[in-house]
Scaffold this motif. Structure first.
Motif, PDB file in Angstrom:
ATOM      1  N   ILE A   8       0.844  -1.201   0.000  1.00  0.00           N
ATOM      2  CA  ILE A   8       0.000   0.000   0.000  1.00  0.00           C
ATOM      3  C   ILE A   8       0.872   1.241   0.000  1.00  0.00           C
ATOM      4  O   ILE A   8       0.679   2.148  -0.806  1.00  0.00           O
ATOM      5  CB  ILE A   8      -0.929  -0.004   1.229  1.00  0.00           C
ATOM      6  CG1 ILE A   8      -1.820  -1.243   1.173  1.00  0.00           C
ATOM      7  CG2 ILE A   8      -1.754   1.276   1.285  1.00  0.00           C
ATOM      8  CD1 ILE A   8      -2.578  -1.474   2.444  1.00  0.00           C
ATOM      9  N   VAL A   9       1.856   1.266   0.896  1.00  0.00           N
ATOM     10  CA  VAL A   9       2.769   2.394   0.953  1.00  0.00           C
ATOM     11  C   VAL A   9       4.101   1.898   1.508  1.00  0.00           C
ATOM     12  O   VAL A   9       4.145   0.979   2.324  1.00  0.00           O
ATOM     13  CB  VAL A   9       2.197   3.546   1.823  1.00  0.00           C
ATOM     14  CG1 VAL A   9       2.077   3.125   3.269  1.00  0.00           C
ATOM     15  CG2 VAL A   9       3.043   4.806   1.708  1.00  0.00           C
ATOM     16  N   ARG A  16      14.274  10.382   3.458  1.00  0.00           N
ATOM     17  CA  ARG A  16      12.893  10.369   3.969  1.00  0.00           C
ATOM     18  C   ARG A  16      11.916  10.448   2.781  1.00  0.00           C
ATOM     19  O   ARG A  16      11.543  11.518   2.325  1.00  0.00           O
ATOM     20  CB  ARG A  16      12.702  11.555   4.918  1.00  0.00           C
ATOM     21  CG  ARG A  16      11.520  11.424   5.852  1.00  0.00           C
ATOM     22  CD  ARG A  16      11.522  12.585   6.828  1.00  0.00           C
ATOM     23  NE  ARG A  16      10.425  12.511   7.759  1.00  0.00           N
ATOM     24  CZ  ARG A  16      10.451  11.840   8.901  1.00  0.00           C
ATOM     25  NH1 ARG A  16      11.555  11.200   9.257  1.00  0.00           N
ATOM     26  NH2 ARG A  16       9.403  11.822   9.700  1.00  0.00           N
ATOM     27  N   VAL A  17      11.477   9.286   2.336  1.00  0.00           N
ATOM     28  CA  VAL A  17      10.626   9.204   1.140  1.00  0.00           C
ATOM     29  C   VAL A  17       9.445   8.295   1.427  1.00  0.00           C
ATOM     30  O   VAL A  17       9.599   7.205   2.001  1.00  0.00           O
ATOM     31  CB  VAL A  17      11.424   8.663  -0.070  1.00  0.00           C
ATOM     32  CG1 VAL A  17      10.500   8.487  -1.273  1.00  0.00           C
ATOM     33  CG2 VAL A  17      12.567   9.602  -0.410  1.00  0.00           C
ATOM     34  N   MET A  18       8.257   8.738   1.023  1.00  0.00           N
ATOM     35  CA  MET A  18       7.051   7.933   1.147  1.00  0.00           C
ATOM     36  C   MET A  18       6.524   7.640  -0.255  1.00  0.00           C
ATOM     37  O   MET A  18       6.296   8.546  -1.047  1.00  0.00           O
ATOM     38  CB  MET A  18       5.986   8.674   1.971  1.00  0.00           C
ATOM     39  CG  MET A  18       4.775   7.807   2.333  1.00  0.00           C
ATOM     40  SD  MET A  18       3.489   7.748   1.054  1.00  0.00           S
ATOM     41  CE  MET A  18       2.864   9.412   1.116  1.00  0.00           C
ATOM     42  N   LYS A  19       6.315   6.370  -0.561  1.00  0.00           N
ATOM     43  CA  LYS A  19       5.853   5.980  -1.888  1.00  0.00           C
ATOM     44  C   LYS A  19       4.567   5.165  -1.777  1.00  0.00           C
ATOM     45  O   LYS A  19       4.587   4.039  -1.283  1.00  0.00           O
ATOM     46  CB  LYS A  19       6.920   5.149  -2.593  1.00  0.00           C
ATOM     47  CG  LYS A  19       6.466   4.640  -3.961  1.00  0.00           C
ATOM     48  CD  LYS A  19       7.481   3.696  -4.574  1.00  0.00           C
ATOM     49  CE  LYS A  19       6.965   3.149  -5.913  1.00  0.00           C
ATOM     50  NZ  LYS A  19       7.911   2.173  -6.511  1.00  0.00           N
ATOM     51  N   VAL A  28      -4.826   7.279  -0.247  1.00  0.00           N
ATOM     52  CA  VAL A  28      -4.108   6.915   0.962  1.00  0.00           C
ATOM     53  C   VAL A  28      -3.427   8.143   1.548  1.00  0.00           C
ATOM     54  O   VAL A  28      -2.940   9.005   0.828  1.00  0.00           O
ATOM     55  CB  VAL A  28      -3.073   5.799   0.680  1.00  0.00           C
ATOM     56  CG1 VAL A  28      -1.975   6.298  -0.242  1.00  0.00           C
ATOM     57  CG2 VAL A  28      -2.479   5.274   1.970  1.00  0.00           C
ATOM     58  N   GLU A  29      -3.437   8.238   2.884  1.00  0.00           N
ATOM     59  CA  GLU A  29      -2.699   9.264   3.609  1.00  0.00           C
ATOM     60  C   GLU A  29      -1.790   8.573   4.605  1.00  0.00           C
ATOM     61  O   GLU A  29      -2.232   7.692   5.349  1.00  0.00           O
ATOM     62  CB  GLU A  29      -3.655  10.221   4.336  1.00  0.00           C
ATOM     63  CG  GLU A  29      -4.470  11.100   3.419  1.00  0.00           C
ATOM     64  CD  GLU A  29      -5.405  12.023   4.190  1.00  0.00           C
ATOM     65  OE1 GLU A  29      -5.379  11.971   5.448  1.00  0.00           O
ATOM     66  OE2 GLU A  29      -6.148  12.775   3.554  1.00  0.00           O
ATOM     67  N   PHE A  30      -0.504   8.960   4.603  1.00  0.00           N
ATOM     68  CA  PHE A  30       0.461   8.343   5.509  1.00  0.00           C
ATOM     69  C   PHE A  30       1.187   9.436   6.273  1.00  0.00           C
ATOM     70  O   PHE A  30       1.741  10.361   5.683  1.00  0.00           O
ATOM     71  CB  PHE A  30       1.462   7.493   4.720  1.00  0.00           C
ATOM     72  CG  PHE A  30       2.459   6.783   5.585  1.00  0.00           C
ATOM     73  CD1 PHE A  30       2.095   5.654   6.300  1.00  0.00           C
ATOM     74  CD2 PHE A  30       3.765   7.248   5.692  1.00  0.00           C
ATOM     75  CE1 PHE A  30       3.014   5.000   7.101  1.00  0.00           C
ATOM     76  CE2 PHE A  30       4.699   6.599   6.487  1.00  0.00           C
ATOM     77  CZ  PHE A  30       4.319   5.470   7.201  1.00  0.00           C
ATOM     78  N   ASN A  31       1.154   9.335   7.613  1.00  0.00           N
ATOM     79  CA  ASN A  31       1.826  10.303   8.468  1.00  0.00           C
ATOM     80  C   ASN A  31       3.249   9.814   8.732  1.00  0.00           C
ATOM     81  O   ASN A  31       3.450   8.776   9.382  1.00  0.00           O
ATOM     82  CB  ASN A  31       1.058  10.462   9.787  1.00  0.00           C
ATOM     83  CG  ASN A  31       1.584  11.610  10.621  1.00  0.00           C
ATOM     84  OD1 ASN A  31       2.783  11.736  10.844  1.00  0.00           O
ATOM     85  ND2 ASN A  31       0.674  12.448  11.090  1.00  0.00           N
ATOM     86  N   THR A  32       4.238  10.545   8.241  1.00  0.00           N
ATOM     87  CA  THR A  32       5.634  10.111   8.355  1.00  0.00           C
ATOM     88  C   THR A  32       6.214  10.319   9.751  1.00  0.00           C
ATOM     89  O   THR A  32       7.339   9.893  10.025  1.00  0.00           O
ATOM     90  CB  THR A  32       6.506  10.872   7.335  1.00  0.00           C
ATOM     91  OG1 THR A  32       6.375  12.275   7.561  1.00  0.00           O
ATOM     92  CG2 THR A  32       6.089  10.529   5.912  1.00  0.00           C
ATOM     93  N   SER A  36       1.040   6.518  10.923  1.00  0.00           N
ATOM     94  CA  SER A  36      -0.354   6.100  10.812  1.00  0.00           C
ATOM     95  C   SER A  36      -0.790   6.157   9.351  1.00  0.00           C
ATOM     96  O   SER A  36      -0.383   7.041   8.593  1.00  0.00           O
ATOM     97  CB  SER A  36      -1.258   6.991  11.671  1.00  0.00           C
ATOM     98  OG  SER A  36      -1.223   8.320  11.191  1.00  0.00           O
ATOM     99  N   LEU A  37      -1.623   5.209   8.983  1.00  0.00           N
ATOM    100  CA  LEU A  37      -2.096   5.079   7.607  1.00  0.00           C
ATOM    101  C   LEU A  37      -3.602   5.255   7.578  1.00  0.00           C
ATOM    102  O   LEU A  37      -4.324   4.645   8.373  1.00  0.00           O
ATOM    103  CB  LEU A  37      -1.724   3.703   7.051  1.00  0.00           C
ATOM    104  CG  LEU A  37      -2.202   3.389   5.636  1.00  0.00           C
ATOM    105  CD1 LEU A  37      -1.406   4.191   4.618  1.00  0.00           C
ATOM    106  CD2 LEU A  37      -2.075   1.901   5.355  1.00  0.00           C
ATOM    107  N   THR A  38      -4.094   6.092   6.668  1.00  0.00           N
ATOM    108  CA  THR A  38      -5.529   6.300   6.496  1.00  0.00           C
ATOM    109  C   THR A  38      -5.910   5.958   5.058  1.00  0.00           C
ATOM    110  O   THR A  38      -5.349   6.512   4.114  1.00  0.00           O
ATOM    111  CB  THR A  38      -5.925   7.760   6.792  1.00  0.00           C
ATOM    112  OG1 THR A  38      -5.511   8.100   8.111  1.00  0.00           O
ATOM    113  CG2 THR A  38      -7.419   7.953   6.647  1.00  0.00           C
ATOM    114  N   LEU A  39      -6.884   5.042   4.936  1.00  0.00           N
ATOM    115  CA  LEU A  39      -7.415   4.694   3.618  1.00  0.00           C
ATOM    116  C   LEU A  39      -8.735   5.412   3.417  1.00  0.00           C
ATOM    117  O   LEU A  39      -9.583   5.440   4.312  1.00  0.00           O
ATOM    118  CB  LEU A  39      -7.630   3.184   3.504  1.00  0.00           C
ATOM    119  CG  LEU A  39      -6.373   2.319   3.513  1.00  0.00           C
ATOM    120  CD1 LEU A  39      -6.764   0.842   3.466  1.00  0.00           C
ATOM    121  CD2 LEU A  39      -5.481   2.661   2.333  1.00  0.00           C
ATOM    122  N   LYS A  40      -8.934   5.991   2.237  1.00  0.00           N
ATOM    123  CA  LYS A  40     -10.144   6.741   1.922  1.00  0.00           C
ATOM    124  C   LYS A  40     -10.936   6.022   0.836  1.00  0.00           C
ATOM    125  O   LYS A  40     -10.407   5.179   0.122  1.00  0.00           O
ATOM    126  CB  LYS A  40      -9.783   8.157   1.465  1.00  0.00           C
ATOM    127  CG  LYS A  40      -9.015   8.957   2.518  1.00  0.00           C
ATOM    128  CD  LYS A  40      -8.680  10.354   2.025  1.00  0.00           C
ATOM    129  CE  LYS A  40      -7.628  10.320   0.931  1.00  0.00           C
ATOM    130  NZ  LYS A  40      -7.212  11.689   0.522  1.00  0.00           N
TER     131      LYS A  40
END
Length: 202
Positions: A8-9, A16-19, A28-32, A36-40
């Motif tokens: 997913i991520v 510091r990279v979010m993919k 998807v929202e990911f708090n680095t 925490s991961l939020t699926l919409k």
């Protein structure tokens, strides 16, 4: 990743990279900072087990969550058949339906309130009687809907026979007052006995 082993991520600390991965890229929202991961825009196909995995020399599962996707409940159906006499006494046969659950009960007006509950899994159906209304509430973990009927309207007589009900307090209020008076009398008796015993000893 999900239970289909789809990523997913992925987050790397240095650099510091979010993919985010497809098909989650746009929802998807990911708090680095907190990770925490939020699926919409969740779909029924998104239900299942989700795992968090760290990768260094070895892969390690550090967390696991089971996700359910639940529809909002439908509005319940409240059916009331009332049988009223000329002395303002009403008997109501009540049926409350929601999902695959049904609650049926008989209620008389001017009675104290009471509640009946039925549940199936995460679905709950509540039938609540008060002096003024009958409430059918249908709920699950994420939503609730209800239908209410006014007992005064249900018990109103035809205009040709309409007469104001006798003035006075309700049965519930009368019971409360009697209970309070009884409690005061009992407490007074206990205090009186205690004082007499103390005086006798002195």
């Amino acid at each position: 990743m999900n239970d289909k082993s789809e990523n997913i991520v992925r987050f790397t600390r240095e650099p510091r990279v979010m993919k985010p991965y497809s098909p989650y890229e746009n929802r998807v929202e990911f708090n680095t900072d907190t990770f925490s991961l939020t699926l919409k825009n969740m779909q029924k196909t998104d239900r299942g087990v989700y795992r968090v995995q760290t990768t260094r020399e070895n892969e390690t599962h550090v967390a696991e969550y089971e996700v359910s996707v639940i529809d909002a409940v439908e509005a319940p159906v409240l059916t009331v058949v009332s049988n009223c006499s000329s002395n303002y006494s009403c008997t109501m046969n009540v049926t409350c339906r929601g999902h695959d659950l049904t609650l049926s009960s008989t209620f008389q007006n001017y009675r104290c309130s009471h509640v009946e509950i039925a549940s199936f899994g995460i679905i709950t159906l509540i039938l609540h009687f008060t002096e003024d209304s009958i409430i059918c509430n249908h709920s699950n973990l994420i939503s609730w809907k209800s239908e209410t009927k006014d007992t005064e309207q249900l018990c109103s007589l035809h205009e040709s026979a309409a007469v104001s009900p006798p003035a006075g307090v309700s049965l519930c209020l009368l019971k409360t007052v009697l209970f309070s008076v009884s409690l005061v009398i009992m407490m007074s008796a206990v205090i009186t006995v205690h004082i007499r015993e103390k005086l006798r000893r002195s």
